[in-house]
Design a protein around this motif. Sequence first.
Motif, PDB file in Angstrom:
ATOM      1  N   MET A 174       0.821  -1.200   0.000  1.00 26.03           N
ATOM      2  CA  MET A 174       0.000   0.000   0.000  1.00 26.03           C
ATOM      3  C   MET A 174       0.860   1.257   0.000  1.00 26.03           C
ATOM      4  SD  MET A 174      -3.204  -1.004   0.161  1.00 26.03           S
ATOM      5  CE  MET A 174      -4.191   0.289   0.951  1.00 26.03           C
ATOM      6  N   ARG A 175       1.837   1.248   0.867  1.00 24.93           N
ATOM      7  CA  ARG A 175       2.642   2.463   1.003  1.00 24.93           C
ATOM      8  C   ARG A 175       3.624   2.644  -0.144  1.00 24.93           C
ATOM      9  NH1 ARG A 175       4.722   3.310   7.171  1.00 24.93           N
ATOM     10  NH2 ARG A 175       6.043   4.896   6.243  1.00 24.93           N
ATOM     11  N   PHE A 176       4.052   1.546  -0.723  1.00 26.01           N
ATOM     12  CA  PHE A 176       5.072   1.635  -1.773  1.00 26.01           C
ATOM     13  C   PHE A 176       4.619   0.859  -3.006  1.00 26.01           C
ATOM     14  CE2 PHE A 176       7.243   1.618   2.421  1.00 26.01           C
ATOM     15  CZ  PHE A 176       7.587   2.961   2.455  1.00 26.01           C
ATOM     16  N   PRO A 177       3.602   1.350  -3.630  1.00 19.81           N
ATOM     17  CA  PRO A 177       2.967   0.595  -4.730  1.00 19.81           C
ATOM     18  C   PRO A 177       3.909   0.330  -5.897  1.00 19.81           C
ATOM     19  CG  PRO A 177       2.198   2.875  -4.671  1.00 19.81           C
ATOM     20  CD  PRO A 177       2.965   2.650  -3.414  1.00 19.81           C
ATOM     21  N   HIS A 178       4.785   1.298  -6.178  1.00 17.11           N
ATOM     22  CA  HIS A 178       5.669   1.099  -7.328  1.00 17.11           C
ATOM     23  C   HIS A 178       6.643  -0.037  -7.072  1.00 17.11           C
ATOM     24  CE1 HIS A 178       3.815   4.629  -8.786  1.00 17.11           C
ATOM     25  NE2 HIS A 178       4.466   5.470  -7.995  1.00 17.11           N
ATOM     26  N   LEU A 179       7.160  -0.075  -5.844  1.00 14.01           N
ATOM     27  CA  LEU A 179       8.054  -1.174  -5.492  1.00 14.01           C
ATOM     28  C   LEU A 179       7.318  -2.505  -5.582  1.00 14.01           C
ATOM     29  CD1 LEU A 179      10.036   0.297  -2.473  1.00 14.01           C
ATOM     30  CD2 LEU A 179      10.775  -0.043  -4.834  1.00 14.01           C
ATOM     31  N   ALA A 180       6.104  -2.479  -5.115  1.00 13.23           N
ATOM     32  CA  ALA A 180       5.322  -3.711  -5.176  1.00 13.23           C
ATOM     33  C   ALA A 180       5.170  -4.175  -6.615  1.00 13.23           C
ATOM     34  CB  ALA A 180       3.956  -3.485  -4.539  1.00 13.23           C
TER      35      ALA A 180
END
Lengths: 226, 226
Positions: free
Chosen positions: A172-178
């Motif tokens: 949720m907090r780091f969608p791009h990393l996900a």
Amino acid sequence: MSTSGRRETLSRVRVLAAAIAQADADGLESLNMRGLAHELGVVPMALYKHVANKEDLLDGMIELVVGEIEATARTGRWKQDVRARILAARRSLQRHPWSRAVLESRSAMTPAMLAYLNGLTGLFLDGGLSADLTHHVMHALGNRMWGFSQELFAATPPTDPSFNTQKDELPMRFPHLAAIARAAMHPDRPSQGGPGCDDQAEFEFALDLLLDGMETLHAQNWTSIA
Amino acid sequence: MSTSGRRETLSRVRVLAAAIAQADADGLESLNMRGLAHELGVVPMALYKHVANKEDLLDGMIELVVGEIEATARTGRWKQDVRARILAARRSLQRHPWSRAVLESRSAMTPAMLAYLNGLTGLFLDGGLSADLTHHVMHALGNRMWGFSQELFAATPPTDPSFNTQKDELPMRFPHLAAIARAAMHPDRPSQGGPGCDDQAEFEFALDLLLDGMETLHAQNWTSIA
DNA sequence: TGACATGGTGTACACGGTACACCTAGATTG
DNA sequence: CAATCTAGGTGTACCGTGTACACCATGTCA
């Protein structure tokens, strides 16, 4: 081994080899003068007859490891030769997981390091690259010339207090990393080596990216003077 | 300062800030709990009410530094945006010479680091690069994403015993290195910053090499599945 | 008013590097 | 061959550094 052919007079290389073995086996942080001496069946201070101090010990250790880098055959095509040489370095240094940290912590160049650098530089120059371009290109390789990628990704998620690691707050907090993590997962070829990425593949990807770029610059007679 | 407004209750950030100041001023190796406590006018163990241990202190220090990286404006052209973002990181981390070593020694990701990573990743994705390519491209950037080049060159020549550093034996033994060193010297623009190379220029050279390569791959719809 | 939490104190310990003085056996030489 | 030198191993002791642990002070809240 603690219990075998003890006492065949120490020597610098015997000390270095034992230190390397120790670091290989139990990690760099487990390497200390007392333990090393014990392993060699000798009293700690005995080591100082063969190495000046711990710094010198570490210098000697990489010196050995770097000295073991195999001299790859030359094909005459510089890009291919550089690639092979660097992958050879990688093979040597990868056998010693601690070597990266040690190498980066050292500020002085040892003879073996200089020899490797010199050889690598020669591949570019013999390939026809200008000294100017070669200089910049060596910088661009940076530590990657030793065959390690810049880890920073094997990193474990934070154990931070203010950080709800639970569930999937991270996505949720780091969608791009996900997103890229997901991309690293599912491609059908199962990424070997670790739970995420194929380190060897990543390394070669980056290396080739650089080499191709260098080739392009060379082809257009790049020079540093604007 | 040792002699000023003492005693306004410690706090984690005050401790971290003092640690950063100390490391900035006298180098990382001079940073120790006792000295830091003294600087804060407090007894060593007091620090442990605010940081778990020295590791945690170091984590907190980079956390602050990384948190200071300025969020650069976006132009919509990913290459340019990534470049700007990385150069911003460089500016922040360069203010703290110790940050590179600390960052590389850490294995855990802190929230601020993740946030930076996430932002950078987003620039690629928003620019239209596939998650697959972005993933590899982030690896290829490696630690360079933090804005430091891989030093390894500022290295001083060896003080090795078996090594006649005198006169110009080095140029003899390592002619290729000598050649590029010469090339680094004479180009008419006097290389600022150190006696050899312009670090900033080298950094941007390598960065652009990578970015251009990435752009090319993107343009040809590169994918990792052979 | 008394209990508790928060944060600073003091003492003490373990670990690791290494200075220094010593000892010893094999090589060197008068 | 005895006297000497020397390279290499020994023992002790010291210092710097991280940090466990028990304690104490102060301010808050029931």
